[in-house]
Scaffold this active site. Structure first.
Site: not given
Ligand SMILES: [Zn+2]
Length: 650
Positions: A31, A35, A110, A131, A301, A396, A415
């Protein structure tokens, strides 16, 4: 060595070490050594006042933002239509091959990440946008710049928009979690959260990737196939994933899908399916788009959102148009994050075909937008009872009428369920938007105040509402106020509200824009309605018949007399020579931009379509036209140059 050359060398070294560290998990230097290289570069950049476009110092992330700016996409982003089983996939492939048996298909992963659009100009990174709603997204340029697999410089110099997916690999997630106080559980959410983080330094820490798969818009270049696009992206330094196949037959496509399915859990990235597209661009233009998605591509899918449960009962529901639909009452079951206890059975023919019965186990499927659906029989119950077709209206009591496989209650004005359905639809947000008109309120108004038609609402007063149970002064006043307020309405919302069969808000808008006023729509010829893009013969007939029905006209007149004021869409000249004409634009015009040409056509009462069909009247033809030109030529459609177009308008 001059300083710029020295910087280039450092950048090259640092990028190799980054790759070793992040991608291979096998650093070759400590490291501290890393650096040292890095800060030498930082110092040189300060000294020279130059930061080269490929410098890793650009990846650390800039200042924290207050909010994301909104940014418009250069054109609409489509989503993909989905299939969930091999039979549906085969039938889609058959449909496609009927256009031309020579076509080939591409199969790709996908990716399950955050959809991004990235813009380049003159070979340099310009912006990145989420998006959003497909038209406008959020500007996440500062965040996306920190993603190392997003090239900041590319060879291609034209104006370019690419599409892809911002993702976190499982590998990157593991490394991140090693040192993180708060461990991340899911790579998908980790990626989305990192990109939609106002602090780009946080994005940088997550070490995301970007997988690129499409060109949304490109200046000065055309492609013949998806394969060419893929190669172009790769050549310009985009990560494209390790899988891309071109195949010819349905069997080959399915073989690929099964192969991806079998290895998806061992991949370093999340995928939730496969994308199958027609490879050749010329066929794509012929096949075209719906308002939502391209017809020439499909997403397969993997995780079918299906489950089995017991069918307890069937109830029949009356819609606002009088259609009576069987609804399955189910033993409640968890499916894709929701409890499902009702599902549609579509119609009686469908019930017979699926062979389902009360007391049996059935398969139920839930997809994102649609209400759950009973797919078929899983296992017949011991004491299963057949479902009987209803003969009279459950609301109805009228004898039902059969139209094709569908049942209707003919009692339009008497109705209860139909009236209630019409009232709540009329009051809904995309329609008259009457606040406080819940289903419950609608029921009370019908039962207690004898409301039969939406227009009756406008003769009711504050005092009338006060006579209702549980309506105190404030509630009554609010309802009266919101009914009054609803009187001013846009034409398309009005058209949607009056409940023409199968006319949704999008279709209503198309009709409103085409005709400009209610008067014009009421007197439109059938052929004029049918001629609108995206409107087929059935909807056209529904619209035409609706305005020939005396009861409907009487109701409209009552609304207008009650003070409903319709706001027409912006003025368009329907007497101009291009009124009602359909245009398709292709190629680059000498002076007009695409947007300007579109504006002129719309202002003249014309329409602009994305693809050429037999309905197209004119091609507005510029330089370097695409495959639309060939198609239009073969159909004998009239071509206009920009000059000819302007003459036509003047
Ligand atoms: Zn009806």
């Amino acid at each position: 060595m001059d300083k710029i050359a020295q910087m280039k060398k450092l950048i090259e070294q640092i990028n190799i070490h980054n790759h070793n560290y992040y991608d291979l998990d096998a650093p070759t230097i400590s490291d501290a050594e890393y650096d040292k290289l890095y800060y030498t570069l930082v110092d040189l950049e300060k000294e020279t006042g130059t930061t080269l476009p490929s410098s890793p110092t650009l990846r650390v992330g800039g200042a924290v933002l207050d909010a994301f700016a909104k940014k418009e996409h250069p054109k609409k982003l489509y989503s993909l239509n989905k299939v969930r089983d091999e039979d549906d996939l085969r039938s889609w492939i058959r449909d496609m091959q009927s256009f031309n048996p020579d076509m080939t298909f591409t199969v790709e992963y996908k990716f399950d990440g955050l959809h991004l659009v990235i813009e380049y100009n003159d070979g340099k990174f310009v912006s990145a946008t989420t998006r959003g709603n497909g038209f406008v997204g959020e500007d996440v340029s500062q965040q996306v710049k920190t993603i190392r697999s997003v090239p900041l410089e590319i060879d291609f110099k034209g104006h370019l928009f690419v599409e892809g997916e911002g993702m976190m690999t499982n590998h990157a997630l593991k490394i991140y979690n090693r040192n993180a106080e708060e461990k991340l559980k899911n790579a998908r959410n980790a990626a989305a959260g990192a990109i939609r983080n106002l602090d780009p330094k946080e994005t940088a820490k997550r070490n995301l990737d970007f997988f690129c798969y499409a060109v949304l818009q490109i200046e000065g270049k055309t492609f013949n196939s998806q394969q060419e696009i893929h190669e172009f992206l790769q050549k310009n330094g985009f990560a494209i994933g390790d899988y891309f196949k071109v195949v010819k037959t349905a069997d080959e496509v399915i073989e690929q899908i099964r192969w991806i399915d079998s290895r998806k859990s061992s991949l370093d990235i999340l995928i939730d399916g496969a994308v199958v597209s027609i490879n050749e661009i010329r066929y794509r233009d012929d096949i075209g788009w719906t308002t939502k998605f391209p017809k020439w591509a499909i997403a397969y899918k993997f995780v079918a959102q299906e489950i089995s449960t017991t069918l307890l009962d069937v109830v029949w529901q009356v819609g606002r148009t009088g259609k009576v639909t069987p609804i399955a009452v189910l033993e409640p079951v968890e499916l894709a994050g929701a409890t499902v206890q009702k599902a549609t059975l579509n119609n009686y023919d469908d019930i017979l075909r699926k062979n389902v019965s009360i007391g049996s186990r059935v398969f139920v499927r839930r997809s994102n937008e649609v209400i759950p659906e009973v797919l078929g029989l899983a296992e017949r119950g011991e004491n299963a009872k057949e479902i009987e077709e209803i003969k009279t209206c459950p609301s109805c009591g009228s004898a039902l009428v059969k139209k094709g496989p569908l049942l209707y209650c003919p009692n339009q004005n008497g109705c209860f369920e139909q009236i209630e359905g019409r009232l709540t639809h009329f009051a809904s947000r995309d329609a008259f938007n009457i606040e406080g008109m819940s289903e419950k309120t609608a029921t009370v108004l019908i039962q207690m105040l004898n409301v039969k038609n939406p227009s009756d609402l406008y003769s009711l007063s504050h005092e009338d509402f006060l006579t209702l149970d549980k309506f105190k002064d404030k509630k009554a006043g609010n309802l009266a106020k919101s009914i009054e307020k609803s009187k001013s309405i846009d034409l398309h919302k009005f058209l949607y509200a009056i409940g023409i069969s199968e006319v949704g808000i999008k279709t209503a808008r198309d009709i409103a824009n085409r005709f400009g006023s209610l008067e014009n729509i009421m007197h439109a010829k059938y052929s004029e309605i049918e001629n609108i893009t995206d409107i087929g013969p059935i909807i056209a007939k529904n619209v035409y018949d609706f305005f020939k029905n005396e009861e409907n006209i009487a109701e409209i007149n009552k609304l207008l007399t009650a003070g409903v004021k319709i706001k027409n869409p912006a003025k368009r000249d329907f007497t101009s020579p291009i009124a009602g004409k359909k245009f398709v634009l292709t190629g680059t015009l000498p002076t007009l931009s695409r947007a300007e040409a579109t504006e002129l056509i719309l202002a003249g009462g014309g329409e602009v379509a994305g693809s050429v069909s037999a309905k197209t009247d004119y091609i507005l033809l510029g330089e370097n036209p695409g495959s639309k030109f060939e198609k239009a030529k073969s159909l004998g459609i009239k071509m206009l140059s920009e000059d000819e177009f302007k003459k036509l308008l003047s």
